[in-house]
Design a protein around this motif. Sequence first.
Motif, PDB file in Angstrom:
ATOM      1  N   LEU A 112       0.885  -1.106  -0.194  1.00 34.82           N
ATOM      2  CA  LEU A 112       0.067   0.215   0.030  1.00 34.82           C
ATOM      3  C   LEU A 112       0.752   1.297  -0.111  1.00 34.82           C
ATOM      4  O   LEU A 112       2.019   1.312   0.531  1.00 34.82           O
ATOM      5  CB  LEU A 112      -0.975   0.074   1.213  1.00 34.82           C
ATOM      6  CG  LEU A 112      -1.844  -0.977   1.318  1.00 34.82           C
ATOM      7  CD1 LEU A 112      -2.678  -0.777   2.537  1.00 34.82           C
ATOM      8  CD2 LEU A 112      -2.672  -1.250  -0.047  1.00 34.82           C
ATOM      9  N   ASP A 113       0.367   2.414  -0.580  1.00 37.83           N
ATOM     10  CA  ASP A 113       1.210   3.451  -0.614  1.00 37.83           C
ATOM     11  C   ASP A 113       1.001   4.407   0.612  1.00 37.83           C
ATOM     12  O   ASP A 113       0.109   5.134   0.908  1.00 37.83           O
ATOM     13  CB  ASP A 113       0.544   4.460  -1.783  1.00 37.83           C
ATOM     14  CG  ASP A 113       1.305   5.704  -1.984  1.00 37.83           C
ATOM     15  OD1 ASP A 113       2.246   5.878  -1.325  1.00 37.83           O
ATOM     16  OD2 ASP A 113       0.612   6.568  -2.556  1.00 37.83           O
ATOM     17  N   ILE A 114       1.779   4.049   1.520  1.00 40.60           N
ATOM     18  CA  ILE A 114       2.131   4.769   2.895  1.00 40.60           C
ATOM     19  C   ILE A 114       3.407   5.569   2.997  1.00 40.60           C
ATOM     20  O   ILE A 114       3.812   5.798   4.117  1.00 40.60           O
ATOM     21  CB  ILE A 114       1.921   3.681   3.971  1.00 40.60           C
ATOM     22  CG1 ILE A 114       3.217   2.679   3.905  1.00 40.60           C
ATOM     23  CG2 ILE A 114       0.524   2.889   3.894  1.00 40.60           C
ATOM     24  CD1 ILE A 114       3.277   1.834   5.110  1.00 40.60           C
ATOM     25  N   GLY A 115       4.019   5.785   1.966  1.00 44.61           N
ATOM     26  CA  GLY A 115       5.303   6.352   1.923  1.00 44.61           C
ATOM     27  C   GLY A 115       6.464   5.792   2.549  1.00 44.61           C
ATOM     28  O   GLY A 115       7.300   6.277   3.060  1.00 44.61           O
ATOM     29  N   ALA A 116       6.300   4.486   2.171  1.00 47.62           N
ATOM     30  CA  ALA A 116       7.444   3.628   2.906  1.00 47.62           C
ATOM     31  C   ALA A 116       8.772   3.820   2.178  1.00 47.62           C
ATOM     32  O   ALA A 116       8.952   4.150   0.975  1.00 47.62           O
ATOM     33  CB  ALA A 116       6.901   2.118   2.842  1.00 47.62           C
ATOM     34  N   ARG A 117       9.851   3.618   3.081  1.00 47.30           N
ATOM     35  CA  ARG A 117      11.026   4.080   2.538  1.00 47.30           C
ATOM     36  C   ARG A 117      12.154   3.000   3.012  1.00 47.30           C
ATOM     37  O   ARG A 117      13.163   2.219   2.429  1.00 47.30           O
ATOM     38  CB  ARG A 117      11.748   5.248   3.152  1.00 47.30           C
ATOM     39  CG  ARG A 117      10.695   6.502   2.472  1.00 47.30           C
ATOM     40  CD  ARG A 117      11.221   6.651   1.230  1.00 47.30           C
ATOM     41  NE  ARG A 117      12.437   7.212   0.981  1.00 47.30           N
ATOM     42  CZ  ARG A 117      13.054   7.584  -0.543  1.00 47.30           C
ATOM     43  NH1 ARG A 117      12.263   7.548  -1.405  1.00 47.30           N
ATOM     44  NH2 ARG A 117      14.203   7.609  -0.796  1.00 47.30           N
ATOM     45  N   ALA A 148      11.847  -2.150   6.998  1.00 48.82           N
ATOM     46  CA  ALA A 148      10.507  -2.481   7.840  1.00 48.82           C
ATOM     47  C   ALA A 148       9.220  -1.673   7.480  1.00 48.82           C
ATOM     48  O   ALA A 148       8.268  -2.265   7.430  1.00 48.82           O
ATOM     49  CB  ALA A 148      11.004  -1.843   9.355  1.00 48.82           C
ATOM     50  N   GLU A 149       9.309  -0.398   6.795  1.00 42.56           N
ATOM     51  CA  GLU A 149       8.188   0.210   6.435  1.00 42.56           C
ATOM     52  C   GLU A 149       7.621  -0.305   5.117  1.00 42.56           C
ATOM     53  O   GLU A 149       6.495  -0.516   5.029  1.00 42.56           O
ATOM     54  CB  GLU A 149       8.634   1.603   6.155  1.00 42.56           C
ATOM     55  CG  GLU A 149       8.768   2.721   7.261  1.00 42.56           C
ATOM     56  CD  GLU A 149       9.216   3.911   6.719  1.00 42.56           C
ATOM     57  OE1 GLU A 149       9.419   4.697   7.893  1.00 42.56           O
ATOM     58  OE2 GLU A 149       9.920   4.221   5.902  1.00 42.56           O
ATOM     59  N   ILE A 150       8.491  -0.964   4.302  1.00 42.66           N
ATOM     60  CA  ILE A 150       8.133  -1.722   3.125  1.00 42.66           C
ATOM     61  C   ILE A 150       7.292  -2.911   3.389  1.00 42.66           C
ATOM     62  O   ILE A 150       6.183  -3.356   2.961  1.00 42.66           O
ATOM     63  CB  ILE A 150       9.224  -1.961   2.063  1.00 42.66           C
ATOM     64  CG1 ILE A 150       9.850  -0.556   1.699  1.00 42.66           C
ATOM     65  CG2 ILE A 150       8.756  -2.937   0.777  1.00 42.66           C
ATOM     66  CD1 ILE A 150      10.817  -0.755   0.974  1.00 42.66           C
ATOM     67  N   GLY A 151       7.865  -3.721   4.444  1.00 41.64           N
ATOM     68  CA  GLY A 151       7.349  -4.513   5.021  1.00 41.64           C
ATOM     69  C   GLY A 151       6.025  -4.441   5.592  1.00 41.64           C
ATOM     70  O   GLY A 151       4.883  -5.302   5.192  1.00 41.64           O
ATOM     71  N   GLY A 189      -0.371   5.105 -11.929  1.00 45.65           N
ATOM     72  CA  GLY A 189      -1.168   5.252 -10.720  1.00 45.65           C
ATOM     73  C   GLY A 189      -0.107   5.676  -9.571  1.00 45.65           C
ATOM     74  O   GLY A 189       1.029   6.251  -9.834  1.00 45.65           O
ATOM     75  N   PRO A 190      -0.544   5.770  -8.249  1.00 44.79           N
ATOM     76  CA  PRO A 190       0.300   6.343  -7.222  1.00 44.79           C
ATOM     77  C   PRO A 190       1.591   5.574  -6.825  1.00 44.79           C
ATOM     78  O   PRO A 190       1.453   4.441  -7.211  1.00 44.79           O
ATOM     79  CB  PRO A 190      -0.699   6.332  -6.016  1.00 44.79           C
ATOM     80  CG  PRO A 190      -1.659   5.226  -6.317  1.00 44.79           C
ATOM     81  CD  PRO A 190      -1.831   5.236  -7.675  1.00 44.79           C
ATOM     82  N   THR A 191       2.534   6.130  -6.402  1.00 43.77           N
ATOM     83  CA  THR A 191       3.767   5.564  -6.186  1.00 43.77           C
ATOM     84  C   THR A 191       3.467   4.539  -4.850  1.00 43.77           C
ATOM     85  O   THR A 191       3.019   5.075  -4.144  1.00 43.77           O
ATOM     86  CB  THR A 191       4.899   6.745  -5.610  1.00 43.77           C
ATOM     87  OG1 THR A 191       4.980   7.403  -6.803  1.00 43.77           O
ATOM     88  CG2 THR A 191       6.220   5.821  -5.240  1.00 43.77           C
ATOM     89  N   ALA A 192       3.939   3.459  -5.120  1.00 44.87           N
ATOM     90  CA  ALA A 192       3.819   2.337  -4.160  1.00 44.87           C
ATOM     91  C   ALA A 192       5.084   2.117  -3.268  1.00 44.87           C
ATOM     92  O   ALA A 192       6.182   2.720  -3.579  1.00 44.87           O
ATOM     93  CB  ALA A 192       3.338   1.210  -4.753  1.00 44.87           C
ATOM     94  N   ALA A 193       5.006   1.305  -2.389  1.00 48.00           N
ATOM     95  CA  ALA A 193       5.937   1.068  -1.327  1.00 48.00           C
ATOM     96  C   ALA A 193       7.242   0.270  -2.255  1.00 48.00           C
ATOM     97  O   ALA A 193       6.817  -0.357  -3.140  1.00 48.00           O
ATOM     98  CB  ALA A 193       5.599  -0.058  -0.356  1.00 48.00           C
ATOM     99  N   GLY A 194       8.444   0.850  -1.873  1.00 46.23           N
ATOM    100  CA  GLY A 194       9.659   0.112  -2.750  1.00 46.23           C
ATOM    101  C   GLY A 194       9.801   0.952  -3.943  1.00 46.23           C
ATOM    102  O   GLY A 194      10.653   0.566  -4.620  1.00 46.23           O
ATOM    103  N   GLU A 195       9.051   2.060  -4.217  1.00 46.81           N
ATOM    104  CA  GLU A 195       9.499   2.898  -5.248  1.00 46.81           C
ATOM    105  C   GLU A 195      11.151   3.268  -5.514  1.00 46.81           C
ATOM    106  O   GLU A 195      11.706   2.967  -6.683  1.00 46.81           O
ATOM    107  CB  GLU A 195       8.645   4.132  -5.385  1.00 46.81           C
ATOM    108  CG  GLU A 195       9.093   4.972  -6.500  1.00 46.81           C
ATOM    109  CD  GLU A 195       8.248   4.417  -7.801  1.00 46.81           C
ATOM    110  OE1 GLU A 195       8.726   4.939  -8.862  1.00 46.81           O
ATOM    111  OE2 GLU A 195       7.774   3.559  -7.841  1.00 46.81           O
TER     112      GLU A 195
END
Length: 314
Positions: free
Chosen positions: A270-275, A278-281, A304-310
């Motif tokens: 999900l697009d939560i701004g993960a960097r 741990a956040e990507i997980g 589409g929106p940028t997703a985790a792991g971009e």
Amino acid sequence: MPDLSQVIPRTALPHDVLRAALGALEAGRRVVLASVVARHGSAPSTPGQKLCLFDDLTAIGTIGGGAVERAALGIMGRALDELASTPKLETFRLGPTLGMCCGGSVEVLIEPMLPAVHALVIGAGHVGVFAAPLLASLGFRVTLCDARAAAADPARVPAPAPLARVLSAHDGALQGLAQATGDQVRLVLAEHDDPEVLAGLPRDLGEAAALVMTHDHALDQEAIAWALARGFGYVGGVGSRAKAARTRARLEAKGLPEGDAARVRMPVGLDIGARTPAEIGVALAAELVAWRAGRQRARWSPAGPTAAGEEQAG
């Protein structure tokens, strides 16, 4: 709606019914369990009796037999057919409606049960070693595999990781035991397509998920194509949108139908701004929970929106 009129349950004691239900769930099968919780007046049922209906429409146990059992099996069959997940307390009155004259009543708890969803995490890198125990804590049955001995080291997985064992893909020998409290994560020293990996997965891979996050783009491509060919219900990959576009193009160039390539969730999460890993997980675990709940949606959308792991796995 399945026809259960000819089903005759195999006689078994309550603890044997529970054991059979658990065995079916462990094997990835759906079951519906009925338990007598109360009896009022004259009735053939006894509190504590149990009946289990399996997804092949066989049954084991009893809740008193006769019309009560037939009526309960009908309700259990609908629950099995509709994949209902909410337990229901049913009251059966032993009167003319059931063709009985006992005059009492029976309360039966009917519980549809779905097996734990299996998740195969391919790649024990930074994201994989965080995502695997997180998914296990969310109720998934997780297999984490990597052919690199240094990567498939139980000590690398954050505690409290319920790792069961490490297997060798080369000689099949047990390599070591993790210091753990459960068996919800199985760490396997093997390639994704080795027998040791498949041995821990359900027969119906349409009910399982494959998450690809290896150390090598070519290996990612190979693992994703393999997961699609094996029929995993969910196939996701860590990577950027650019990597996702290249992956899709290469899959189609190899003759994979466009619809199959479009099933790949990439970038996964999900697009939560993960960097961070741990956040990507967290992001991919959230998407997998949504998929498990039946709310998944296609991820293939170049605009589409940028997703985790971009940025992490471009």
